[in-house]
Design an enzyme around this catalytic site. Structure first.
Site, PDB file in Angstrom:
ATOM      1  N   ARG A  16       0.838  -1.210   0.000  1.00 45.93           N
ATOM      2  CA  ARG A  16       0.000   0.000   0.000  1.00 45.93           C
ATOM      3  C   ARG A  16       0.868   1.253   0.000  1.00 45.93           C
ATOM      4  NH1 ARG A  16      -2.453   0.814   4.651  1.00 45.93           N
ATOM      5  NH2 ARG A  16      -1.498  -0.807   5.900  1.00 45.93           N
ATOM      6  N   VAL A  65       7.908  -8.116   9.218  1.00 41.98           N
ATOM      7  CA  VAL A  65       9.344  -7.854   9.186  1.00 41.98           C
ATOM      8  C   VAL A  65       9.915  -7.422  10.545  1.00 41.98           C
ATOM      9  CG1 VAL A  65       9.632  -7.469   6.707  1.00 41.98           C
ATOM     10  CG2 VAL A  65       8.927  -5.562   8.167  1.00 41.98           C
ATOM     11  N   ASN A  91      10.671  -0.024   3.987  1.00 47.89           N
ATOM     12  CA  ASN A  91       9.582   0.957   3.957  1.00 47.89           C
ATOM     13  C   ASN A  91       8.480   0.673   4.982  1.00 47.89           C
ATOM     14  OD1 ASN A  91       7.559   2.881   2.464  1.00 47.89           O
ATOM     15  ND2 ASN A  91       6.556   0.868   2.480  1.00 47.89           N
ATOM     16  N   TYR A 156       7.271   7.239  17.458  1.00 45.71           N
ATOM     17  CA  TYR A 156       7.551   7.260  16.010  1.00 45.71           C
ATOM     18  C   TYR A 156       8.841   8.041  15.713  1.00 45.71           C
ATOM     19  CZ  TYR A 156       6.471   7.961  11.000  1.00 45.71           C
ATOM     20  OH  TYR A 156       6.515   7.986   9.626  1.00 45.71           O
ATOM     21  N   LYS A 160      12.255   6.701  13.919  1.00 44.01           N
ATOM     22  CA  LYS A 160      12.738   7.258  12.651  1.00 44.01           C
ATOM     23  C   LYS A 160      14.128   7.910  12.807  1.00 44.01           C
ATOM     24  CE  LYS A 160       9.305   6.005  10.008  1.00 44.01           C
ATOM     25  NZ  LYS A 160       9.520   4.982   8.969  1.00 44.01           N
TER      26      LYS A 160
HETATM   27  P1  NAP Z   1       0.705   2.933   4.970  1.00 44.10           P
HETATM   28  O1  NAP Z   1      -0.096   3.407   3.835  1.00 44.10           O
HETATM   29  O2  NAP Z   1       0.066   2.826   6.326  1.00 44.10           O
HETATM   30  O3  NAP Z   1       1.361   1.517   4.589  1.00 44.10           O
HETATM   31  C1  NAP Z   1       2.155   0.845   5.520  1.00 44.10           C
HETATM   32  C2  NAP Z   1       2.766  -0.358   4.861  1.00 44.10           C
HETATM   33  O4  NAP Z   1       3.632  -0.998   5.822  1.00 44.10           O
HETATM   34  C3  NAP Z   1       1.747  -1.386   4.429  1.00 44.10           C
HETATM   35  O5  NAP Z   1       2.130  -1.904   3.187  1.00 44.10           O
HETATM   36  C4  NAP Z   1       1.829  -2.456   5.521  1.00 44.10           C
HETATM   37  O6  NAP Z   1       1.560  -3.759   5.055  1.00 44.10           O
HETATM   38  C5  NAP Z   1       3.311  -2.367   5.876  1.00 44.10           C
HETATM   39  N1  NAP Z   1       3.619  -2.929   7.192  1.00 44.10           N
HETATM   40  C6  NAP Z   1       3.278  -2.434   8.422  1.00 44.10           C
HETATM   41  N2  NAP Z   1       3.760  -3.219   9.384  1.00 44.10           N
HETATM   42  C7  NAP Z   1       4.413  -4.244   8.769  1.00 44.10           C
HETATM   43  C8  NAP Z   1       5.120  -5.377   9.220  1.00 44.10           C
HETATM   44  N3  NAP Z   1       5.275  -5.627  10.534  1.00 44.10           N
HETATM   45  N4  NAP Z   1       5.654  -6.224   8.315  1.00 44.10           N
HETATM   46  C9  NAP Z   1       5.518  -5.986   6.978  1.00 44.10           C
HETATM   47  N5  NAP Z   1       4.860  -4.922   6.475  1.00 44.10           N
HETATM   48  C10 NAP Z   1       4.308  -4.070   7.372  1.00 44.10           C
HETATM   49  O7  NAP Z   1       1.993   3.846   5.201  1.00 44.10           O
HETATM   50  P2  NAP Z   1       2.764   4.865   4.215  1.00 44.10           P
HETATM   51  O8  NAP Z   1       2.236   6.220   4.473  1.00 44.10           O
HETATM   52  O9  NAP Z   1       2.792   4.332   2.839  1.00 44.10           O
HETATM   53  O10 NAP Z   1       4.221   4.819   4.885  1.00 44.10           O
HETATM   54  C11 NAP Z   1       5.277   4.038   4.348  1.00 44.10           C
HETATM   55  C12 NAP Z   1       6.554   4.426   5.079  1.00 44.10           C
HETATM   56  O11 NAP Z   1       6.800   5.822   4.909  1.00 44.10           O
HETATM   57  C13 NAP Z   1       6.507   4.180   6.584  1.00 44.10           C
HETATM   58  O12 NAP Z   1       7.765   3.745   7.052  1.00 44.10           O
HETATM   59  C14 NAP Z   1       6.194   5.555   7.135  1.00 44.10           C
HETATM   60  O13 NAP Z   1       6.635   5.706   8.470  1.00 44.10           O
HETATM   61  C15 NAP Z   1       6.968   6.424   6.165  1.00 44.10           C
HETATM   62  N6  NAP Z   1       6.499   7.801   6.118  1.00 44.10           N
HETATM   63  C16 NAP Z   1       5.215   8.098   5.737  1.00 44.10           C
HETATM   64  C17 NAP Z   1       4.817   9.428   5.707  1.00 44.10           C
HETATM   65  C18 NAP Z   1       3.414   9.840   5.290  1.00 44.10           C
HETATM   66  O14 NAP Z   1       3.106  11.032   5.409  1.00 44.10           O
HETATM   67  N7  NAP Z   1       2.570   8.943   4.803  1.00 44.10           N
HETATM   68  C19 NAP Z   1       5.722  10.430   6.063  1.00 44.10           C
HETATM   69  C20 NAP Z   1       7.006  10.103   6.442  1.00 44.10           C
HETATM   70  C21 NAP Z   1       7.393   8.775   6.459  1.00 44.10           C
HETATM   71  P3  NAP Z   1       0.148  -4.518   5.225  1.00 44.10           P
HETATM   72  O15 NAP Z   1      -0.934  -3.539   4.879  1.00 44.10           O
HETATM   73  O16 NAP Z   1       0.267  -5.651   4.277  1.00 44.10           O
HETATM   74  O17 NAP Z   1       0.055  -4.979   6.643  1.00 44.10           O
END
Ligand code: NAP
Length: 248
Positions: A16, A65, A91, A156, A160
């Site tokens: 996702r 993971v 990620n 968080y 990070k």
């Molecule tokens: P998201 O839409 O909530 O997606 C999270 C993803 O992580 C999903 O694919 C989920 O897989 C996977 N995941 C969670 N726990 C897991 C585990 N234990 N093992 C394997 N997969 C796991 O989040 P996102 O916004 O795309 O964020 C992706 C990354 O970017 C994260 O590290 C987040 O901290 C970072 N980030 C995001 C933002 C933002 O504004 N969105 C900003 C800064 C950094 P399943 O659904 O299959 O469980």
């Protein structure tokens, strides 16, 4: 299409949001992509199907993971499917926000395990494969919150910031083996992770972004592809901020 020809990439949390966009971008560059997911099997299968529809190669691999045994199994499967690994993108991530007085120790432990422990476990498993080949690129997804901090996110932010320290240390360890390790810090990106934030919270975030819009997952994926590619051959140990200018 040739940037990643003949290369294999593993993207954790590729089902996702940002991870999905990274999988599609690396596949568009010719990489064989291993799409890790934890719970969203259907979404991961859809990513694999989308890559196949564009003539690319991908497989979905289920693993939590943050769990050592599951990471070992994930990398065993990756080796069996692809023979080796050229690119790892850590990620997978989660939030469990609250002010510190209301935050439970499990909220701290779970976020640290999913965001930071997972990164360390996967870096260790990937390093074993990449050191053997004397080449590889690891990109760890951190956050501007790991640099600037954010009230309500002590767990968080710690996870990070930890990723940034891990990245610099591992970059120093692996440079001599031809493996580069960098971090990428997104700002506010429009995904499921940020969907539940209030309109007021989003409005105030928007007001702090000089480029005047929230990030799209593709903005992050483009920068990951750069760091993962040979175009970044002389870059290691760095944190690339991709946030529309929010944190300078
Ligand atoms: P998201 O839409 O909530 O997606 C999270 C993803 O992580 C999903 O694919 C989920 O897989 C996977 N995941 C969670 N726990 C897991 C585990 N234990 N093992 C394997 N997969 C796991 O989040 P996102 O916004 O795309 O964020 C992706 C990354 O970017 C994260 O590290 C987040 O901290 C970072 N980030 C995001 C933002 C933002 O504004 N969105 C900003 C800064 C950094 P399943 O659904 O299959 O469980």
């Amino acid at each position: 299409m040739t940037l990643f020809a003949g290369k294999t990439a593993l993207v954790t949390g590729g089902s996702r949001g940002i991870g999905r966009a990274i999988c599609l971008e690396l596949a568009a560059g010719g990489a064989t992509v291993l799409v890790n997911y934890q719970r969203s099997g259907e979404a991961a299968a859809a990513v694999v199907a989308e890559i196949a529809a564009h003539g690319g190669e991908a497989s979905a691999l289920q693993a939590d993971v943050s769990d050592e045994a599951q990471v070992a199994q994930l990398f065993k499967q990756a080796r069996a499917l692809a023979g080796g690994l050229d690119i790892l993108v850590n990620n997978a991530g989660m939030t469990r926000d609250n002010v510190i007085m209301m935050m439970k120790p499990t909220d701290f432990d779970d976020v640290l395990a999913t965001n930071l422990r997972s990164c360390w476990l996967c870096c260790k498993a990937a390093a074993r494969l990449m050191m053997r080949k004397r080449s590889g690129s690891i990109v760890n997804i951190t956050s501007v919150v790991g640099i600037a901090g954010n009230g309500g996110q002590t767990n968080y932010a710690a996870s990070k910031a930890g990723i940034i320290g891990l990245t610099k240390s591992l970059a120093k360890e692996l440079a001599v083996r031809g493996v580069r390790v960098n971090a990428l810090a997104p700002g506010f990106v429009d995904t499921d992770m940020t969907a539940s934030l209030s309109p007021e919270h989003k409005q105030s975030a928007l007001a702090a972004i000089p480029l005047g819009r929230l990030g799209a997952p593709e903005d992050i994926a483009n920068a990951v592809a750069f760091l993962a590619s040979d175009q970044a051959a002389y870059i290691t140990g760095q944190t690339l901020v991709v946030d529309g200018g929010m944190v300078m």
